[in-house]
Design an enzyme around this catalytic site. Structure first.
Site, PDB file in Angstrom:
ATOM      1  CB  SER A  65      -0.920   0.027   1.218  1.00  0.00           C
ATOM      2  OG  SER A  65      -2.155  -0.513   0.876  1.00  0.00           O
ATOM      3  CE  LYS A  68      -3.721   0.562  -1.558  1.00  0.00           C
ATOM      4  NZ  LYS A  68      -4.531   0.163  -0.383  1.00  0.00           N
ATOM      5  CE1 TYR A 193      -3.570  -1.308  -5.881  1.00  0.00           C
ATOM      6  CE2 TYR A 193      -3.893  -3.680  -5.696  1.00  0.00           C
ATOM      7  CZ  TYR A 193      -3.834  -2.433  -5.108  1.00  0.00           C
ATOM      8  OH  TYR A 193      -4.032  -2.296  -3.748  1.00  0.00           O
ATOM      9  CE1 TYR A 245      -3.668  -0.709   4.979  1.00  0.00           C
ATOM     10  CE2 TYR A 245      -1.977  -0.870   6.671  1.00  0.00           C
ATOM     11  CZ  TYR A 245      -2.408  -1.093   5.374  1.00  0.00           C
ATOM     12  OH  TYR A 245      -1.568  -1.694   4.481  1.00  0.00           O
ATOM     13  CB  VAL A 263      -0.359  -5.965   3.904  1.00  0.00           C
ATOM     14  CG1 VAL A 263      -1.702  -5.375   4.277  1.00  0.00           C
ATOM     15  CG2 VAL A 263      -0.213  -6.145   2.405  1.00  0.00           C
TER      16      VAL A 263
HETATM   17  N1  GLU Z   1      -1.417  -5.277  -2.606  1.00  0.00           N
HETATM   18  C1  GLU Z   1      -2.168  -5.186  -1.417  1.00  0.00           C
HETATM   19  C2  GLU Z   1      -3.660  -5.332  -1.694  1.00  0.00           C
HETATM   20  O1  GLU Z   1      -4.164  -4.710  -2.555  1.00  0.00           O
HETATM   21  C3  GLU Z   1      -1.874  -3.912  -0.732  1.00  0.00           C
HETATM   22  C4  GLU Z   1      -2.632  -3.768   0.539  1.00  0.00           C
HETATM   23  C5  GLU Z   1      -1.921  -3.024   1.612  1.00  0.00           C
HETATM   24  O2  GLU Z   1      -0.698  -2.996   1.706  1.00  0.00           O
HETATM   25  O3  GLU Z   1      -2.652  -2.450   2.417  1.00  0.00           O
HETATM   26  O4  GLU Z   1      -4.338  -6.076  -1.034  1.00  0.00           O
END
Ligand code: GLU
Length: 309
Positions: A65, A68, A193, A245, A263
């Site tokens: 994440s 992002k 992605y 989060y 994560v």
């Molecule tokens: N690639 C992970 C997903 O989309 C990233 C989630 C994350 O790190 O919060 O589930």
């Protein structure tokens, strides 16, 4: 410049490491299960180019994440603020990062923010390029520029592992395709992605990204502007409101810096005008943040008076 091991940081890492036993490595992406739950490392990058570290900073992590924030920056550069926020909102959700519920009950045509999976998928959809390969190369070049490291690339194993199992993310894409948020082929978007999430680097690279945000978009050593100042400001604001989060509020109180976690157990932090921070600690708490990484940042925040509030 090599990153110097720091005795002071080492003591904090040893203290924070005690908490790894209360966390769990992410397992919904099969490849991430291979991480060692008791690992913990940190690198701090200063505007003058010096770096301090503790733990095994050679250890590589995938961004998950954390990517992002970087795709948000690139989409804002590509499409401008107005078009991006026509498709994605500004508000925290209070739901888990991969939840679909707010899409259905609040607004199916606009995921609530760019840090949840629905919003991040919509943002990746906006990244410009001739085809998936070209868009991936643009993301990679951007990350290489941010880290000042031309060798940064993605882990094929982690990308494949997520691509094969990302049924929930696919369903978010199909849902959003139904409502016109995205209009490209879902498998292609998922390919892009999952590769973006699998971009791999060590803590020092992560700390270097942090310093660019900390310096409002300028890489302090080369003095090159990599991100426009407004784009850096928007990204940092989302890091504060939704970067950790559903623990972003508590994190703002306890640590008080813009940060984004993933994560994989990575945390990228940007202390305005002072430090870029890269942390890796794969054991996660129940909200999905690195459990020992959070402890470490809390201790660092007190010791170095990091809070911007
Ligand atoms: N690639 C992970 C997903 O989309 C990233 C989630 C994350 O790190 O919060 O589930």
């Amino acid at each position: 410049m090599p990153c110097k091991s720091s005795e002071e940081l080492n003591e904090l890492v040893l203290e924070a490491k005690k908490y790894t036993k209360y966390g769990k490595v992410a397992d919904y992406i099969p490849e991430l299960k291979k991480a060692h739950p008791h690992d913990l490392s940190v690198a701090i990058y200063h505007p003058n180019g010096t770096c301090r570290s503790a733990g095994d900073i050679q250890q590589k992590i995938t961004l998950q994440s954390i990517s992002k924030v970087l795709t948000l920056a690139l989409a804002l550069i590509d499409c401008g603020e107005e078009s991006v926020f026509r498709k994605v909102g500004y508000e925290p959700t209070g739901d888990p990062f991969n939840s679909i519920i707010k899409l259905e009950i609040m607004n199916p045509t606009k995921p609530l923010n760019p840090m949840i999976n629905a919003g991040a998928l919509a943002v990746t959809h906006m990244i410009k390029g001739k085809n998936i390969e070209d868009r991936l190369n643009r993301i990679l070049s951007f990350v290489q520029e941010l880290t000042n490291n031309p060798n940064v690339t993605y882990s094929q194993e982690v990308a494949k592992s997520e691509f094969e199992t990302a049924h929930l993310n696919r369903s978010l894409c199909y849902y959003m395709k139904q409502y016109g948020v995205i209009n490209e082929d879902v498998e292609e978007l998922m390919d892009l992605y999952t590769k973006q999430c699998a971009i791999e680097m060590d803590c020092l690279d992560l700390a270097r990204i942090g310093i660019v945000f900390a310096m409002d978009g300028v890489e302090p050593i080369t003095n090159k502007r990599i991100i426009p100042v407004d784009v850096a400001r928007i990204c940092k604001t989302f890091m504060v409101t939704c970067g950790m989060y559903n623990a972003s509020g508590e994190f703002a109180v306890r640590v008080g810096i813009p940060a984004k976690s993933g994560v994989s157990g990575g945390i990228m932090g940007a202390v305005p005008n002072r430090f870029g921070i890269g942390i890796f600690g794969p054991a996660l708490d129940d909200k999905g943040n690195s459990i020992a990484g959070l402890k470490l940042l809390e201790m660092m925040s007190i010791k170095y008076a990091l809070s911007m509030f």
